[in-house]
Design an enzyme around this catalytic site. Structure first.
Site, PDB file in Angstrom:
ATOM      1  N   THR A 180       2.597  -1.710  -1.664  1.00  0.00           N
ATOM      2  CA  THR A 180       3.197  -2.816  -1.290  1.00  0.00           C
ATOM      3  C   THR A 180       2.524  -2.439   0.391  1.00  0.00           C
ATOM      4  O   THR A 180       2.096  -1.643   0.866  1.00  0.00           O
ATOM      5  CB  THR A 180       4.735  -2.440   0.158  1.00  0.00           C
ATOM      6  OG1 THR A 180       5.497  -2.630  -1.514  1.00  0.00           O
ATOM      7  CG2 THR A 180       4.803  -3.208   0.359  1.00  0.00           C
ATOM      8  N   LYS A 221       6.058  -9.793  -1.943  1.00  0.00           N
ATOM      9  CA  LYS A 221       7.097  -8.719  -1.182  1.00  0.00           C
ATOM     10  C   LYS A 221       7.630  -8.111  -0.511  1.00  0.00           C
ATOM     11  O   LYS A 221       8.931  -7.433  -0.500  1.00  0.00           O
ATOM     12  CB  LYS A 221       5.468  -7.784  -1.443  1.00  0.00           C
ATOM     13  CG  LYS A 221       5.749  -6.493  -1.893  1.00  0.00           C
ATOM     14  CD  LYS A 221       7.426  -5.908  -2.784  1.00  0.00           C
ATOM     15  CE  LYS A 221       7.597  -4.406  -2.666  1.00  0.00           C
ATOM     16  NZ  LYS A 221       7.759  -3.200  -3.803  1.00  0.00           N
ATOM     17  N   LYS A 243       7.623   1.404   6.675  1.00  0.00           N
ATOM     18  CA  LYS A 243       7.045   1.259   6.249  1.00  0.00           C
ATOM     19  C   LYS A 243       6.870  -0.778   6.136  1.00  0.00           C
ATOM     20  O   LYS A 243       5.727  -0.925   7.568  1.00  0.00           O
ATOM     21  CB  LYS A 243       5.631   2.173   6.195  1.00  0.00           C
ATOM     22  CG  LYS A 243       4.315   1.016   5.438  1.00  0.00           C
ATOM     23  CD  LYS A 243       4.352   0.707   4.418  1.00  0.00           C
ATOM     24  CE  LYS A 243       5.013   1.084   3.031  1.00  0.00           C
ATOM     25  NZ  LYS A 243       4.104   0.671   1.909  1.00  0.00           N
TER      26      LYS A 243
HETATM   27  P1  NAP Z   1       4.529   8.727  -3.127  1.00  0.00           P
HETATM   28  O1  NAP Z   1       4.639   8.539  -4.349  1.00  0.00           O
HETATM   29  O2  NAP Z   1       4.787   8.603  -1.875  1.00  0.00           O
HETATM   30  O3  NAP Z   1       2.930   8.113  -3.697  1.00  0.00           O
HETATM   31  C1  NAP Z   1       1.998   8.373  -2.207  1.00  0.00           C
HETATM   32  C2  NAP Z   1       0.482   8.002  -3.242  1.00  0.00           C
HETATM   33  O4  NAP Z   1      -0.576   7.066  -2.498  1.00  0.00           O
HETATM   34  C3  NAP Z   1       0.656   9.255  -3.689  1.00  0.00           C
HETATM   35  O5  NAP Z   1      -0.645   9.410  -4.785  1.00  0.00           O
HETATM   36  C4  NAP Z   1      -0.597  10.087  -2.313  1.00  0.00           C
HETATM   37  O6  NAP Z   1      -1.390  10.852  -2.656  1.00  0.00           O
HETATM   38  C5  NAP Z   1      -1.001   8.690  -1.823  1.00  0.00           C
HETATM   39  N1  NAP Z   1      -2.131   8.447  -0.967  1.00  0.00           N
HETATM   40  C6  NAP Z   1      -1.074   8.538   0.319  1.00  0.00           C
HETATM   41  N2  NAP Z   1      -2.459   8.265   1.859  1.00  0.00           N
HETATM   42  C7  NAP Z   1      -3.044   8.131   0.721  1.00  0.00           C
HETATM   43  C8  NAP Z   1      -4.186   8.175   1.466  1.00  0.00           C
HETATM   44  N3  NAP Z   1      -4.764   8.407   2.598  1.00  0.00           N
HETATM   45  N4  NAP Z   1      -5.935   8.551   0.630  1.00  0.00           N
HETATM   46  C9  NAP Z   1      -5.346   8.955  -1.086  1.00  0.00           C
HETATM   47  N5  NAP Z   1      -4.577   8.285  -1.384  1.00  0.00           N
HETATM   48  C10 NAP Z   1      -3.490   8.207  -0.516  1.00  0.00           C
HETATM   49  O7  NAP Z   1       4.920   6.673  -3.123  1.00  0.00           O
HETATM   50  P2  NAP Z   1       4.930   6.293  -4.184  1.00  0.00           P
HETATM   51  O8  NAP Z   1       6.967   5.553  -4.611  1.00  0.00           O
HETATM   52  O9  NAP Z   1       4.874   5.814  -5.386  1.00  0.00           O
HETATM   53  O10 NAP Z   1       4.904   4.431  -3.354  1.00  0.00           O
HETATM   54  C11 NAP Z   1       3.340   3.475  -4.036  1.00  0.00           C
HETATM   55  C12 NAP Z   1       3.868   2.175  -3.294  1.00  0.00           C
HETATM   56  O11 NAP Z   1       4.228   1.458  -3.377  1.00  0.00           O
HETATM   57  C13 NAP Z   1       3.758   2.356  -1.878  1.00  0.00           C
HETATM   58  O12 NAP Z   1       3.330   1.394  -1.074  1.00  0.00           O
HETATM   59  C14 NAP Z   1       4.557   1.995  -1.992  1.00  0.00           C
HETATM   60  O13 NAP Z   1       5.622   0.939  -0.297  1.00  0.00           O
HETATM   61  C15 NAP Z   1       5.245   0.610  -3.289  1.00  0.00           C
HETATM   62  N6  NAP Z   1       6.341   0.671  -4.036  1.00  0.00           N
HETATM   63  C16 NAP Z   1       7.865   2.045  -4.304  1.00  0.00           C
HETATM   64  C17 NAP Z   1       8.528   2.109  -4.865  1.00  0.00           C
HETATM   65  C18 NAP Z   1       9.074   3.105  -5.191  1.00  0.00           C
HETATM   66  O14 NAP Z   1      10.337   2.223  -5.582  1.00  0.00           O
HETATM   67  N7  NAP Z   1       8.361   4.150  -4.727  1.00  0.00           N
HETATM   68  C19 NAP Z   1       9.024   0.488  -5.220  1.00  0.00           C
HETATM   69  C20 NAP Z   1       7.656  -0.398  -5.432  1.00  0.00           C
HETATM   70  C21 NAP Z   1       6.950   0.158  -4.159  1.00  0.00           C
HETATM   71  P3  NAP Z   1      -0.984  12.360  -2.534  1.00  0.00           P
HETATM   72  O15 NAP Z   1      -0.924  12.474  -4.315  1.00  0.00           O
HETATM   73  O16 NAP Z   1      -2.631  12.822  -2.231  1.00  0.00           O
HETATM   74  O17 NAP Z   1      -0.025  12.399  -1.266  1.00  0.00           O
END
Ligand code: NAP
Length: 287
Positions: free
Chosen positions: A93, A168, A236
């Site tokens: 997102t 979104k 965010k």
């Molecule tokens: P998360 O568990 O915190 O995972 C974030 C991912 O991004 C991890 O693989 C992290 O790597 C990677 N990352 C962050 N900064 C980075 C960088 N500078 N360079 C390379 N990799 C980086 O988050 P998530 O819940 O999966 O969410 C991921 C995305 O999907 C976000 O944009 C979120 O808003 C969206 N989203 C989330 C949900 C939900 O319910 N969780 C639902 C819909 C959409 P590391 O493992 O090294 O930290």
């Protein structure tokens, strides 16, 4: 179609698993390499040591990364691995403008870009039932149908690049309102000493029932706030919504209020908790 997944967090890892089950997963990369090493070993797919190495081996690169600048860094690191006719699908997102900028950058290399943010939570990612809102070229989106079918149950083409992210943002405003309503109502129920699981059960079956109440209600009333969806990530997203609203010349009350509440939670050290930890704030109203 050979797909590589970049970003194996709460959402990316289960999406990668479902792509593997559909026979589409070729390689994985993650900033914290141990996560990618583990998943690659578990699924017997390639562990890529760099995003560029992953891109070299795949036709489609799926990204699921925290925020705008992180995504930009990852796309930049695809570097030499990119070539004409490859496709980047971003499920993170981010701002619609970021999606448009990345699409223009990649177009110079003959690489197509689709913004395909998702909704449905970690449960939807695990079950392969995400709702996906896509922006980009219709033919490219058509080509990606096997990928979308592996990770989601509903894919809607919203228009050109950026329209997925704009949709979104609409979803995230609604999610904020639902979080406000559910956490406040459940704190109100607790203050009346009602049996909380019965409250959740009966209300879930009526007109006020909703996904968040059903999936997060039972854990929040037990003070369990494991993500799920982190407070810092929704914060965010709401900043993105605020920026879009400002362009339209308005301030959205639900967005403004929730940003304040999330900021307080983040300052208190709860930024990595699930957004249902807003229940903490609501309980304070009755203390
Ligand atoms: P998360 O568990 O915190 O995972 C974030 C991912 O991004 C991890 O693989 C992290 O790597 C990677 N990352 C962050 N900064 C980075 C960088 N500078 N360079 C390379 N990799 C980086 O988050 P998530 O819940 O999966 O969410 C991921 C995305 O999907 C976000 O944009 C979120 O808003 C969206 N989203 C989330 C949900 C939900 O319910 N969780 C639902 C819909 C959409 P590391 O493992 O090294 O930290």
């Amino acid at each position: 179609m050979k797909v590589g997944v970049i970003g194996l967090g709460a959402m990316g890892a289960p999406m990668a698993r479902n792509l593997h089950q559909a026979g589409l997963l070729q390689a994985v990369w993650n900033r914290t390499a141990s996560k990618a090493e583990q998943l690659a070993a578990e699924l017997s797919v390639t562990f890529a040591s760099t995003p560029s190495q992953l891109a070299t081996q795949c036709d489609v690169i799926l990204t699921c990364i925290s925020a705008d600048d992180d995504l930009r860094a990852v796309i930049d690191a695809l570097g030499d691995g990119l070539a004409e006719n490859k496709i980047v699908v971003d499920t993170s997102t981010v701002q619609p403008q970021t999606a448009r900028e990345l699409a223009m950058l990649l177009a110079q290399l003959g690489v197509a870009f689709v913004d395909a943010p998702v909704s449905g939570g970690v449960e939807g990612a695990k079950n392969g039932t995400l709702a996906m809102m896509a922006g980009g070229d219709a033919d490219v989106i058509e080509k990606l149908q096997p990928l979308f079918a592996a990770i989601g149950s509903k894919i809607t083409h919203m228009g050109e690049v950026g329209c997925g992210q704009a949709t979104k943002a609409v979803n995230q405003v609604m999610a904020a309102g639902i979080n406000q309503a559910v956490t406040e109502a459940l704190a109100f129920a607790r203050a009346q000493n009602l049996p909380m699981h019965k409250v959740i059960d009966v209300i879930s079956g009526g007109a006020a029932g909703n996904w968040f109440l059903q999936h997060r209600g039972p854990s929040m009333v037990e003070a369990i706030f494991e993500p799920g969806f982190k407070v810092s990530l929704h914060h965010k997203d709401l900043q993105i919504c605020k920026a879009i609203a400002e362009e339209l010349g308005v301030a959205l009350p639900v967005v403004e209020m929730t940003l304040v509440h999330y900021w307080r939670l983040m300052n208190a050290g709860y930024g990595d908790e699930d957004i249902s930890s807003l229940y903490r704030e609501k309980q304070q109203l009755f203390s």
